[in-house]
Design a protein around this motif. Structure first.
Motif, mmCIF file in Angstrom:
data_model
loop_
_atom_site.group_PDB
_atom_site.id
_atom_site.type_symbol
_atom_site.label_atom_id
_atom_site.label_comp_id
_atom_site.label_asym_id
_atom_site.label_seq_id
_atom_site.Cartn_x
_atom_site.Cartn_y
_atom_site.Cartn_z
ATOM 1 N N ARG A 1 4.146 -4.556 5.041
ATOM 2 C CA ARG A 1 4.199 -6.009 4.803
ATOM 3 C C ARG A 1 4.969 -6.322 3.523
ATOM 4 N NH1 ARG A 1 -1.864 -8.313 5.451
ATOM 5 N NH2 ARG A 1 -2.508 -7.057 7.213
ATOM 6 N N LEU B 1 -1.630 -4.876 10.977
ATOM 7 C CA LEU B 1 -0.270 -5.128 10.484
ATOM 8 C C LEU B 1 0.034 -6.623 10.450
ATOM 9 C CD1 LEU B 1 2.414 -3.940 9.536
ATOM 10 C CD2 LEU B 1 3.091 -3.770 11.931
ATOM 11 N N PRO C 1 0.726 2.649 15.703
ATOM 12 C CA PRO C 1 -0.031 2.000 14.623
ATOM 13 C C PRO C 1 -0.256 2.912 13.418
ATOM 14 C CG PRO C 1 -1.011 1.514 16.739
ATOM 15 C CD PRO C 1 0.052 2.546 16.980
ATOM 16 N N ARG C 2 -0.179 2.304 12.266
ATOM 17 C CA ARG C 2 -0.374 3.009 11.002
ATOM 18 C C ARG C 2 -1.770 2.700 10.475
ATOM 19 N NH1 ARG C 2 5.545 1.860 8.241
ATOM 20 N NH2 ARG C 2 6.734 2.696 9.995
ATOM 21 N N ALA D 1 6.051 0.629 13.749
ATOM 22 C CA ALA D 1 4.645 0.486 13.351
ATOM 23 C C ALA D 1 3.825 -0.189 14.448
ATOM 24 C CB ALA D 1 4.540 -0.305 12.055
ATOM 25 N N THR E 1 0.122 0.002 6.307
ATOM 26 C CA THR E 1 0.381 -1.324 6.891
ATOM 27 C C THR E 1 0.669 -2.359 5.806
ATOM 28 O OG1 THR E 1 -2.011 -1.720 6.967
ATOM 29 C CG2 THR E 1 -0.947 -0.964 8.998
#
Length: 131
Positions: free
Chosen positions: A70, A113, A107-108, A103, A66
């Protein structure tokens, strides 16, 4: 190496034999760094030195997925600001937006996130205004 340690032979003796035979076959010759001093001997002890060295050598990252996304999103925004054409701005943003949407859907691992897809039209308008 598929040979197993024979029963009744100590591990040290067996390992020493394996090393000696490999040396005799020349398997340790022409290894990278042969004849050079070991790096980091004068530095303080670090238990994770080998992990850090592997990451440095492979130019990898140790960021959770995550946080890496970013970072990639911020780099994409900067690349869009430097883009040479409106089409390039759109392409850059569409690529990173696809990753962000993926993502969000799947979800990672890592911290939340906290990232939404870029408003492509808004960024394109900013890009035009900067020209």
């Amino acid at each position: 190496m598929t040979e197993r340690k024979p029963a009744g032979v100590s591990f040290e003796t067996w390992i020493d034999r394996q090393i000696r035979e490999a040396q005799e076959r020349g398997e340790f010759e022409d290894l990278p760094g042969a004849g050079k001093p070991l790096r980091g001997l004068s530095e303080p002890h670090d238990e994770l030195w080998w992990v850090k060295e592997k990451v440095r050598r492979e130019e990898g990252t140790v960021l959770p997925p995550t946080l890496q996304l970013r970072k990639d999103a911020a780099a994409a925004r900067e690349a869009a600001a430097r883009a040479g054409s409106e089409e390039e701005v759109r392409r850059i943003l569409e690529e990173i937006n696809a990753e962000i949407v993926d993502a969000i859907r799947k979800p990672r691992s890592g911290p939340p996130l906290n990232l939404m897809p870029f408003d492509v039209e808004h960024v394109v308008a900013e890009w035009r205004a900067g020209r």
